[in-house]
Write a protein that holds these residues in place. Structure first.
Motif, PDB file in Angstrom:
ATOM      1  N   LEU A 262     140.108 -43.663  11.901  1.00 52.76           N
ATOM      2  CA  LEU A 262     141.412 -43.933  11.280  1.00 52.76           C
ATOM      3  C   LEU A 262     141.221 -44.309   9.809  1.00 52.76           C
ATOM      4  N   LEU A 266     142.814 -42.330   6.554  1.00 56.08           N
ATOM      5  CA  LEU A 266     143.614 -42.952   5.498  1.00 56.08           C
ATOM      6  C   LEU A 266     142.966 -42.797   4.128  1.00 56.08           C
ATOM      7  N   ASP A 270     144.865 -40.984   1.148  1.00 56.80           N
ATOM      8  CA  ASP A 270     144.975 -41.685  -0.141  1.00 56.80           C
ATOM      9  C   ASP A 270     144.434 -40.807  -1.274  1.00 56.80           C
ATOM     10  N   LEU A 276     151.774 -38.512   5.062  1.00 50.64           N
ATOM     11  CA  LEU A 276     151.655 -38.510   6.521  1.00 50.64           C
ATOM     12  C   LEU A 276     153.050 -38.368   7.111  1.00 50.64           C
ATOM     13  N   GLU A 278     155.982 -37.455  10.094  1.00 48.68           N
ATOM     14  CA  GLU A 278     156.083 -37.953  11.476  1.00 48.68           C
ATOM     15  C   GLU A 278     155.292 -37.088  12.436  1.00 48.68           C
ATOM     16  N   LYS A 281     151.690 -38.013  12.169  1.00 46.40           N
ATOM     17  CA  LYS A 281     151.500 -39.342  12.764  1.00 46.40           C
ATOM     18  C   LYS A 281     151.489 -39.263  14.287  1.00 46.40           C
ATOM     19  N   LEU A 282     152.451 -38.509  14.828  1.00 41.36           N
ATOM     20  CA  LEU A 282     152.502 -38.390  16.293  1.00 41.36           C
ATOM     21  C   LEU A 282     151.270 -37.657  16.818  1.00 41.36           C
ATOM     22  N   LEU A 285     148.551 -40.276  16.884  1.00 39.22           N
ATOM     23  CA  LEU A 285     148.716 -41.258  17.958  1.00 39.22           C
ATOM     24  C   LEU A 285     148.511 -40.622  19.332  1.00 39.22           C
ATOM     25  N   ASP A 286     149.053 -39.406  19.510  1.00 43.30           N
ATOM     26  CA  ASP A 286     148.884 -38.745  20.809  1.00 43.30           C
ATOM     27  C   ASP A 286     147.414 -38.397  21.073  1.00 43.30           C
ATOM     28  N   LEU A 289     146.223 -42.081  22.129  1.00 43.93           N
ATOM     29  CA  LEU A 289     146.836 -42.713  23.302  1.00 43.93           C
ATOM     30  C   LEU A 289     146.973 -41.774  24.495  1.00 43.93           C
TER      31      LEU A 289
ATOM     32  N   GLU B 278     159.171 -41.334  21.185  1.00 41.34           N
ATOM     33  CA  GLU B 278     158.614 -41.097  19.843  1.00 41.34           C
ATOM     34  C   GLU B 278     158.835 -42.293  18.927  1.00 41.34           C
ATOM     35  N   LYS B 281     156.259 -44.874  19.729  1.00 36.47           N
ATOM     36  CA  LYS B 281     154.952 -44.412  19.262  1.00 36.47           C
ATOM     37  C   LYS B 281     154.817 -44.573  17.752  1.00 36.47           C
ATOM     38  N   LEU B 282     155.887 -44.183  17.039  1.00 35.64           N
ATOM     39  CA  LEU B 282     155.818 -44.309  15.580  1.00 35.64           C
ATOM     40  C   LEU B 282     155.743 -45.777  15.168  1.00 35.64           C
ATOM     41  N   ILE B 284     154.282 -48.146  16.864  1.00 36.68           N
ATOM     42  CA  ILE B 284     152.896 -48.563  17.088  1.00 36.68           C
ATOM     43  C   ILE B 284     152.006 -48.055  15.957  1.00 36.68           C
ATOM     44  N   LEU B 285     152.139 -46.764  15.650  1.00 36.01           N
ATOM     45  CA  LEU B 285     151.242 -46.199  14.639  1.00 36.01           C
ATOM     46  C   LEU B 285     151.501 -46.800  13.266  1.00 36.01           C
ATOM     47  N   ASP B 286     152.791 -46.983  12.921  1.00 38.56           N
ATOM     48  CA  ASP B 286     153.093 -47.557  11.615  1.00 38.56           C
ATOM     49  C   ASP B 286     152.621 -49.006  11.519  1.00 38.56           C
ATOM     50  N   LEU B 288     149.974 -50.140  12.717  1.00 37.08           N
ATOM     51  CA  LEU B 288     148.542 -50.101  12.432  1.00 37.08           C
ATOM     52  C   LEU B 288     148.258 -49.447  11.079  1.00 37.08           C
ATOM     53  N   LEU B 289     148.737 -48.214  10.913  1.00 34.85           N
ATOM     54  CA  LEU B 289     148.351 -47.455   9.718  1.00 34.85           C
ATOM     55  C   LEU B 289     149.066 -47.901   8.452  1.00 34.85           C
ATOM     56  N   MET B 292     147.192 -50.883   6.989  1.00 35.14           N
ATOM     57  CA  MET B 292     145.841 -50.395   6.641  1.00 35.14           C
ATOM     58  C   MET B 292     145.891 -49.583   5.346  1.00 35.14           C
ATOM     59  N   MET B 293     146.927 -48.727   5.251  1.00 35.75           N
ATOM     60  CA  MET B 293     147.043 -47.855   4.078  1.00 35.75           C
ATOM     61  C   MET B 293     147.204 -48.680   2.813  1.00 35.75           C
TER      62      MET B 293
END
Lengths: 371, 371
Positions: A262, A266, A270, A276, A278, A281-282, A285-286, A289, B278, B281-282, B284-286, B288-289, B292-293
């Motif tokens: 991850l 990033l 950057d 990024l 949607e 991103k999905l 994540l998919d 997960l 979705e 999921k977004l 969760i990902l947002d 984290l990322l 971090m970003m």
């Protein structure tokens, strides 16, 4: 604790300082009529995976540093000219002629029975007729290999060998341009390359990376034209594929494995100014997960954690030898089926993951644990 | 290597086996006129954070096991009746009267200057007048504490104390129902509780968890009514909030931290039959990322990694004492501003993360590294 030298290490006297001649450092194994000794850990001057035998040795393959920022990394490390070579996602093999026979050693210094079985089909022996003292280093790549089950977009079935280094008798890499001309001259298939470049060619280099990413490729190793500096850099897509290919095995892998990928994603986003969206991103994540969820459902029901592999071999004996080899490197594997496929046998087997899976299964079925 | 007993540990003779009376096990510190000794690591019978002083000791607070599957965990561990107590997200404090004065010890066994400053406002001293030998254990919760900067949905500003345990002189927890009646009788605010239940009440228990999740709460500690078994279980939302609150600090945290929370999320999703849509999921990902970003952009530009805190104190001296305390537990903190806010001083400070951030900054600015 300093282990005493054992008689079995007698043949290595003179090849390695005597203090290393013990079972903590070396593992002995026989392949056909030769006794090999592999170095189990890094020692000063001798990387892990270095192999010894009566009267000879083969240096372990060097570890290669990674960069997270392409432009900054190149500016920092390459004052002069350099090439990009494609980094391919398979397993590292060193091929050397010993007593007039070819041997294929894995990164860890084992002789891999599978690679041995297929060696004549992977490389042109003319190379070793002309350069009997050289070691040919490269990647065995393809969806049908016994070590990675990750699909490879550009090879439908079976495996191929792509060379990226040639070492002389003393274990030193030949200069890049010498390698390139020997590959051409001997008809050895090498990894793709681009260059030479200098650090002012960053835009061109970035477009090579972007193209590799679009082709579903892993990345590059950047190699100095006139020194031994090598650095690896991977594509965004390869980070996502890595996650997807391994997420089902999450109980066996350190948590840092996924975070590292991850972070790479990033850093690329950057540097390349990628948005990024949607969908991406999905996808990320998919990739993580989705397989994790399947494993959690499996383990909660009490099922085993398995990973399936398919390979092609010439000799039926190879199958047993491979399973024994996998066992010796700590992998528990079982053959599912063997069938004829042209001149090969098509073998399906699976690895069973027990240690991490057992812990996770207990947790998912109610056991309390400290974390 | 067995360290020799040092004179400074003389006052602890008889409190702890003599082989532990050394600097590897114990750290001495003074608070006002008392010399305390905190246990730096778990020893047999004495958990890390146990505190000693001339003539007395306070046991470290027990670690509590976690379960990943609520129903299976309850069935496996609780043959009899049990209660659910709300698990709150703050920091653990043990409050004890020593020489007629109240002291607040953190999990690690330090006297926390901030908690000391606010102690009279956090607990009713009547408790200790009536039970001078008991230790009151609970959580200091609220958005304005010096240890977690994570927001708390149900407290707008400042902090509160919620009790969840009472220990006797020997460090044993009182039976649950005794605790509950003492809390009532002394007016000590306790964490919310539900029960008693048995393992046949799973559906009711699940709806408590679902409600807690909807209220933005962390989870529960499940406590046996008649033994000392305690297990913790958290909500889906709390896992996501944990990720979001810490993802900016990813260079400082082990990669496993985030994976553990993703595993918890999936175990909950699996057990509760939640569909991860979705939007979730977004989220969760947002969580984290996203942070971090921002950190990656910061560090690539060469900036420092900071985390901001705001607290309220009664005495200006507390500020210096707290910063010194944070330094002593390895945190580098700097005060930004101090202003009057009613009867308190409102203090803003930040922690600077240097170690992990420095490594990540180097990588993001082109340095090569092995991984």
């Amino acid at each position: 604790m300093q282990a005493r030298m054992n008689d079995i290490f007698e043949p290595l006297k003179g090849l390695l300082p005597e203090r290393y001649l013990n079972r903590e450092c070396l593992q002995r194994f026989r392949y056909d009529d030769i006794l090999f000794y592999r170095l189990k850990k890094d020692l000063k001057g001798y990387p892990r995976g270095t192999v010894f035998w009566q009267g000879g040795m083969l240096h372990g393959f060097q570890r290669i540093k990674r960069i997270l920022n392409l432009a900054e990394g190149i500016r920092r490390h390459f004052p002069g000219r350099f090439y990009l070579e494609e980094k391919m996602d398979g397993y590292n093999v060193r091929i050397k002629r010993i007593n007039s026979r070819l041997f294929a050693f894995t990164r860890g210094g084992f002789v891999c029975p599978f690679t041995m079985d297929r060696l004549d089909e992977l490389v042109r022996v003319e190379f070793f007729d002309r350069y009997p003292d050289y070691t040919l280093c490269g990647e065995v790549v393809g969806p049908e290999n016994p070590y990675n089950s990750e699909p490879v977009d550009y090879i439908d079935e079976d495996i191929m060998f792509f060379a990226f280094d040639i070492k002389d008798r003393e274990g030193r890499s030949l200069p890049l341009t010498d390698r390139y001309s020997i590959f051409r001259e001997t008809g050895i298939q090498a990894v793709r390359r681009w260059g030479p470049y200098t650090s002012s060619d960053i835009d061109m280099i970035k477009s090579v990376i972007t193209e590799l990413d679009q082709q579903g490729r892993e990345g590059v190793v950047i190699k100095s034209a006139d020194s031994e500096i090598e650095l690896k850099y991977v594509t965004l897509g390869s980070c996502i594929r890595d996650i997807k290919a391994t997420a089902a095995l999450f109980p066996e892998l350190p948590g840092g494995f996924y975070m590292q990928r991850l972070i790479r994603i990033l850093a690329i986003v950057d540097e390349f100014g990628i948005k990024l969206d949607e969908e991406t991103k999905l996808t990320i994540l998919d990739s993580l997960l989705g397989p994790m969820m399947k494993t959690i459902e499996h383990l909660r029901r009490g099922d085993q954690l398995k990973e399936f592999f398919r390979i092609r071999v010439n000799r039926k004996e190879t199958i047993d030898a491979l399973i024994r080899h996998l066992k010796s490197i700590g992998m528990n594997a079982r053959v599912v089926s063997v069938e004829r496929a042209g001149r090969h046998y098509l073998v399906t087997f699976y690895r069973i993951y027990t240690r991490g899976a057992r812990i996770m299964r207990k947790r998912l079925t109610g056991q309390g644990f400290y974390d």
